[in-house]
Design an enzyme around this catalytic site. Structure first.
Site, PDB file in Angstrom:
ATOM      1  N   LYS A 100     105.413  -1.329 -30.583  1.00 17.88           N
ATOM      2  CA  LYS A 100     105.738  -2.529 -31.358  1.00 17.88           C
ATOM      3  C   LYS A 100     104.658  -2.826 -32.399  1.00 17.88           C
ATOM      4  O   LYS A 100     104.961  -3.328 -33.493  1.00 17.88           O
ATOM      5  CB  LYS A 100     105.952  -3.732 -30.426  1.00 17.88           C
ATOM      6  CG  LYS A 100     107.162  -3.578 -29.496  1.00 17.88           C
ATOM      7  CD  LYS A 100     108.470  -3.343 -30.246  1.00 17.88           C
ATOM      8  CE  LYS A 100     109.679  -3.274 -29.309  1.00 17.88           C
ATOM      9  NZ  LYS A 100     110.947  -3.041 -30.025  1.00 17.88           N
ATOM     10  N   TYR A 154     104.629   0.551 -24.752  1.00 18.98           N
ATOM     11  CA  TYR A 154     105.530  -0.421 -25.396  1.00 18.98           C
ATOM     12  C   TYR A 154     104.778  -1.221 -26.471  1.00 18.98           C
ATOM     13  O   TYR A 154     105.247  -1.365 -27.610  1.00 18.98           O
ATOM     14  CB  TYR A 154     106.111  -1.350 -24.334  1.00 18.98           C
ATOM     15  CG  TYR A 154     107.136  -2.321 -24.856  1.00 18.98           C
ATOM     16  CD1 TYR A 154     108.461  -1.949 -25.011  1.00 18.98           C
ATOM     17  CD2 TYR A 154     106.777  -3.630 -25.193  1.00 18.98           C
ATOM     18  CE1 TYR A 154     109.413  -2.844 -25.492  1.00 18.98           C
ATOM     19  CE2 TYR A 154     107.717  -4.528 -25.674  1.00 18.98           C
ATOM     20  CZ  TYR A 154     109.031  -4.130 -25.821  1.00 18.98           C
ATOM     21  OH  TYR A 154     109.969  -5.020 -26.298  1.00 18.98           O
ATOM     22  N   ASP A 196     121.385   9.204 -29.675  1.00 17.37           N
ATOM     23  CA  ASP A 196     119.981   9.012 -29.311  1.00 17.37           C
ATOM     24  C   ASP A 196     119.211   8.845 -30.623  1.00 17.37           C
ATOM     25  O   ASP A 196     119.094   9.795 -31.408  1.00 17.37           O
ATOM     26  CB  ASP A 196     119.501  10.254 -28.537  1.00 17.37           C
ATOM     27  CG  ASP A 196     118.012  10.231 -28.235  1.00 17.37           C
ATOM     28  OD1 ASP A 196     117.283   9.390 -28.811  1.00 17.37           O
ATOM     29  OD2 ASP A 196     117.569  11.071 -27.432  1.00 17.37           O
ATOM     30  N   VAL A 197     118.715   7.635 -30.851  1.00 19.28           N
ATOM     31  CA  VAL A 197     118.107   7.341 -32.166  1.00 19.28           C
ATOM     32  C   VAL A 197     116.836   8.135 -32.439  1.00 19.28           C
ATOM     33  O   VAL A 197     116.355   8.164 -33.563  1.00 19.28           O
ATOM     34  CB  VAL A 197     117.797   5.827 -32.349  1.00 19.28           C
ATOM     35  CG1 VAL A 197     119.070   5.009 -32.396  1.00 19.28           C
ATOM     36  CG2 VAL A 197     116.831   5.319 -31.289  1.00 19.28           C
ATOM     37  N   ASN A 253     117.379  -1.824 -33.501  1.00 21.42           N
ATOM     38  CA  ASN A 253     117.130  -2.579 -32.272  1.00 21.42           C
ATOM     39  C   ASN A 253     116.805  -1.722 -31.057  1.00 21.42           C
ATOM     40  O   ASN A 253     116.095  -2.176 -30.152  1.00 21.42           O
ATOM     41  CB  ASN A 253     118.360  -3.455 -31.971  1.00 21.42           C
ATOM     42  CG  ASN A 253     118.297  -4.054 -30.589  1.00 21.42           C
ATOM     43  OD1 ASN A 253     117.562  -5.026 -30.354  1.00 21.42           O
ATOM     44  ND2 ASN A 253     119.007  -3.461 -29.629  1.00 21.42           N
TER      45      ASN A 253
HETATM   46  C1  BGC Z   1     109.702  -7.359 -23.549  1.00 25.15           C
HETATM   47  C2  BGC Z   1     110.090  -8.214 -22.355  1.00 25.15           C
HETATM   48  C3  BGC Z   1     109.114  -9.367 -22.218  1.00 25.15           C
HETATM   49  C4  BGC Z   1     108.895 -10.083 -23.527  1.00 25.15           C
HETATM   50  C5  BGC Z   1     107.799 -11.136 -23.431  1.00 25.15           C
HETATM   51  C6  BGC Z   1     109.589  -8.235 -24.756  1.00 25.15           C
HETATM   52  O1  BGC Z   1     109.316  -7.486 -25.898  1.00 25.15           O
HETATM   53  O2  BGC Z   1     110.672  -6.333 -23.740  1.00 25.15           O
HETATM   54  O3  BGC Z   1     110.098  -7.429 -21.184  1.00 25.15           O
HETATM   55  O4  BGC Z   1     109.620 -10.283 -21.255  1.00 25.15           O
HETATM   56  O5  BGC Z   1     108.554  -9.179 -24.532  1.00 25.15           O
HETATM   57  O6  BGC Z   1     106.649 -10.666 -22.782  1.00 25.15           O
END
Ligand code: BGC
Length: 270
Positions: free
Chosen positions: A172, A168, A68-69, A95
């Protein structure tokens, strides 16, 4: 079976989250490019072993390793194993990543934290161990012009806001400045740090977005090049980015997205 090339010969790569999707393709790609590969996985041992088998059948060396990173002691154990097995680590592909989507108002603290832990803290922990090993081992000019390479898997969502996915997108966005700050700090040590930012690539993470013809048609509206990406689109770039052919690329995010970041909504509007 693709024959082994020598592009990454004599080098060892750790690829996190390599039991499926982009990570698995990167692990296989690096193995076929001659690197020894640690195929890290969190749960799917079968997927990881498949990648190992493909590399070994082609005459390469690979080992699957469960970690588990987001857990520092486990990450340290993975690097120790890699060094004991292959001598050192030259390439890290950061990744491992996941989505836990929910409307903002309903998102639980657990799902916020889980995504940040894996997608961002995991990259921090692995990069730190990688840099420690690069420094311990020292330069090997016969192997590479750089002391080591770190490739951070980002996303078009380091740039494009994403409603319903704030955990998410925040992770990122964090990866973007983690990578750029690391590149600034580690460049003088000859450690090369870059990101790859995939758009929509056909993997399990976004299956719902491309599985049916209707979904794919909707998705293609977001992609000027009118093709959903394949994992090889990303692994090819990662292998090149890990090689000396790209030695002067440092601190960059390479968007590999068929133009998704070109604001396709403006094609016939605005
Ligand atoms: C996500 C995907 C998505 C893509 C474009 C990626 O970073 O994990 O679920 O389809 O971005 O929106």
């Amino acid at each position: 079976m693709q024959p082994i090339s020598s592009k990454l010969a004599g080098q060892t790569a750790i690829v996190t989250g390599a039991s499926s999707g982009i990570g698995k393709a990167c692990a296989i790609g690096m193995g076929l490019a001659g690197a020894n590969v640690v195929v890290n996985y969190a749960g799917n041992s079968q997927g990881a072993e498949e990648a190992v088998a493909i590399i070994q059948e082609a005459g390469g060396q690979a080992i699957a390793y469960k970690v588990d990173v987001s857990k520092q002691d486990q990450v340290k154990a993975m690097f120790k194993m890699a060094i004991e097995t292959f001598g050192t680590v030259d390439i890290l592909v950061n990744n491992a990543g996941l989505q836990k989507d929910a409307p903002f108002i309903d998102m639980s603290l657990e799902d916020w934290q889980f995504v940040l832990d894996v997608n961002l803290t995991g990259q921090f922990l692995c990069a730190q161990e990688a840099v420690r090993e690069f420094n311990r081992r020292g330069m090997r000019p016969e192997v590479s012009r750089s002391l080591g390479k770190i490739i951070c898997m980002s996303s078009v969502h380091e740039l494009i806001p994403w409603a319903g996915h704030v955990n998410y997108a925040a992770s990122k966005g964090g990866v973007m400045l983690l990578m750029r700050s690391l590149a600034q700090e580690l460049g003088p040590m000859k450690i090369r740090v870059n990101s790859v930012a995939p758009g929509a690539i056909k993997t399990p993470i976004n299956r719902m977005a491309w599985e049916t013809p209707e979904a794919e048609e909707r998705l293609l509206k977001l992609i000027p090049y009118k093709r959903v990406g394949e994992t090889s689109d990303i692994s090819n770039v990662c292998c090149w980015l890990a090689s000396d052919e790209s030695d002067y690329i440092h601190g960059a995010t390479l968007f590999v997205d068929g133009g998704m970041t070109l604001y396709p909504g403006f094609e016939d509007n605005g």
